[in-house]
Motif scaffolding. Structure first.
Motif, mmCIF file in Angstrom:
data_model
loop_
_atom_site.group_PDB
_atom_site.id
_atom_site.type_symbol
_atom_site.label_atom_id
_atom_site.label_comp_id
_atom_site.label_asym_id
_atom_site.label_seq_id
_atom_site.Cartn_x
_atom_site.Cartn_y
_atom_site.Cartn_z
ATOM 1 N N ALA A 39 0.838 -1.201 0.000
ATOM 2 C CA ALA A 39 0.000 0.000 0.000
ATOM 3 C C ALA A 39 0.876 1.255 0.000
ATOM 4 C CB ALA A 39 -0.920 -0.003 1.216
ATOM 5 N N LYS A 40 1.937 1.232 0.799
ATOM 6 C CA LYS A 40 2.867 2.365 0.849
ATOM 7 C C LYS A 40 3.589 2.524 -0.484
ATOM 8 C CE LYS A 40 3.695 2.102 5.844
ATOM 9 N NZ LYS A 40 4.684 1.830 6.915
ATOM 10 N N ARG A 41 3.963 1.403 -1.089
ATOM 11 C CA ARG A 41 4.666 1.453 -2.371
ATOM 12 C C ARG A 41 3.767 2.027 -3.467
ATOM 13 N NH1 ARG A 41 9.703 1.407 -4.345
ATOM 14 N NH2 ARG A 41 10.306 -0.419 -3.117
ATOM 15 N N PHE A 42 2.505 1.585 -3.515
ATOM 16 C CA PHE A 42 1.576 2.087 -4.527
ATOM 17 C C PHE A 42 1.255 3.558 -4.277
ATOM 18 C CE2 PHE A 42 1.169 -2.159 -5.936
ATOM 19 C CZ PHE A 42 0.497 -2.153 -7.155
ATOM 20 N N GLU B 297 -6.093 1.227 -11.130
ATOM 21 C CA GLU B 297 -6.863 0.034 -11.480
ATOM 22 C C GLU B 297 -6.369 -1.202 -10.734
ATOM 23 O OE1 GLU B 297 -6.416 -0.381 -15.639
ATOM 24 O OE2 GLU B 297 -7.938 1.111 -16.164
ATOM 25 N N ARG B 298 -5.050 -1.381 -10.688
ATOM 26 C CA ARG B 298 -4.475 -2.621 -10.166
ATOM 27 C C ARG B 298 -4.247 -2.598 -8.658
ATOM 28 N NH1 ARG B 298 -2.476 -4.702 -15.132
ATOM 29 N NH2 ARG B 298 -4.060 -3.992 -16.617
ATOM 30 N N GLY B 299 -4.088 -1.412 -8.084
ATOM 31 C CA GLY B 299 -3.827 -1.333 -6.651
ATOM 32 C C GLY B 299 -4.916 -1.997 -5.825
ATOM 33 N N GLY B 300 -6.160 -1.856 -6.276
ATOM 34 C CA GLY B 300 -7.273 -2.444 -5.547
ATOM 35 C C GLY B 300 -7.322 -3.960 -5.610
#
Length: 233
Positions: free
Chosen positions: A83-86, A197-200
Motif C-alpha cells: 500500500a505504501k509502495r503504490f 486500477e491494479r492497486g485495488g
C-alpha cells in the motif's frame, strides 16, 4: 522477468504490463520506474504468500487454523508495504503530471509584439470561428512561429479567440514544439491509471494466496485471543 512467470499470481501485477504502455521507451522509462517497482513488488509479494501458505501446512505444530492465522499475519505485513509502495508511486506520478501539465500550458506572452503581429491578429480576427481555429492549427503544424506567436502571444480577444480557444491552441502548440514532454505526460497518465486500477486487486489476491476470506481469519484470530486469555497468569 518474462522468463519467471508465477502462474499462481495474476498477470495484472506483472511489471511487463507497465512496460506494455504504448509510450514506454527510453524517454519515459525513468518516469515509470516507480510504477514498475510497485508492480514488481506486488507480483513477488503475492507469490511469497502462496509460498508461506504451502509451508504453513507442513508445520506439524500448527493445525489448519494456526496455519491460516500465521499466513494471514504475513500477508497483512506485505499488504501494508505494498500500500505504501503504490501510494508512493501514485504521488510520484501525480507530481510529474502536474509539472508536465504546467510546462505544456505555459503562456507565450511577449512573442506577439510589433506591427507585423498586429496585422496578423487583425487578419485572423476577421475570419469566422471555424476558419480562425483551422488557420492557427495549420500554422502550428507548419511551425510558423510568427503567426502562432502573434495569435497566442497576446490577449485572446485581439485575435478573435475566447480564452478557452487560446488555451486549447496553446496546448497544441506546446505539444507540437515539445513532443517528448507530451509523450511523457501520456505515459505518466497511463501509469497513474494502471496504479489506480491494479492497486485495488492487492487485497483480493492476498486473500486468495492466504486461502481463506478475511472474515474467516478474523473469527479465528478472535477465538485464538479468547482462548489465550485462559493462560494469562
Amino acid at each position: 522477468m518474462s522468463d519467471n512467470i508465477d502462474t499462481r499470481v495474476t498477470p495484472s501485477f506483472h511489471p511487463e504490463t507497465v512496460q506494455a504502455i504504448a509510450e514506454y521507451d527510453d524517454d519515459t522509462s525513468s518516469i515509470l520506474a516507480g510504477t514498475v517497482s510497485a508492480f514488481t513488488e506486488a507480483y513477488i509479494a503475492v507469490g511469497r504468500v502462496h509460498d508461506a501458505s504451502a509451508a504453513s501446512k507442513t508445520n506439524p505444530a500448527w493445525n489448519e487454523a494456526a496455519a491460516l492465522i500465521h499466513t494471514a499475519d504475513f500477508a497483512d505485513k506485505l499488504t501494508l508495504q505494498l500500500a505504501k509502495r503504490f501510494d508512493s508511486a501514485t504521488a510520484g506520478l501525480s507530481r510529474v503530471i502536474e509539472g508536465l501539465e504546467a510546462e505544456l500550458s505555459q503562456p507565450i506572452e511577449g512573442q506577439g509584439v510589433g506591427a507585423m503581429a498586429g496585422e496578423i491578429r487583425a487578419f485572423v480576427r476577421g475570419m469566422s470561428d471555424g476558419e480562425r481555429m483551422g488557420f492557427i492549427r495549420k500554422a502550428i503544424e507548419a511551425g510558423d512561429n510568427r503567426t502562432v506567436g502573434a495569435c497566442l502571444g497576446g490577449p485572446a480577444y485581439l485575435s478573435g479567440l475566447t480564452p478557452e480557444m487560446q488555451t486549447a491552441l496553446l496546448r497544441v502548440h506546446h505539444e507540437k514544439a515539445n513532443p517528448r514532454a507530451a509523450k511523457q505526460l501520456r505515459a505518466a497518465k497511463a501509469g497513474l491509471e494502471l496504479l489506480g486500477e491494479r492497486g485495488g486487486l492487492v487485497f483480493g489476491e492476498m486473500e486468495k494466496a492466504v486461502g481463506a476470506k478475511q472474515a474467516k481469519v478474523q473469527k479465528l484470530r478472535a477465538a485464538k485471543a479468547a482462548a489465550e486469555k485462559s493462560f494469562v497468569v
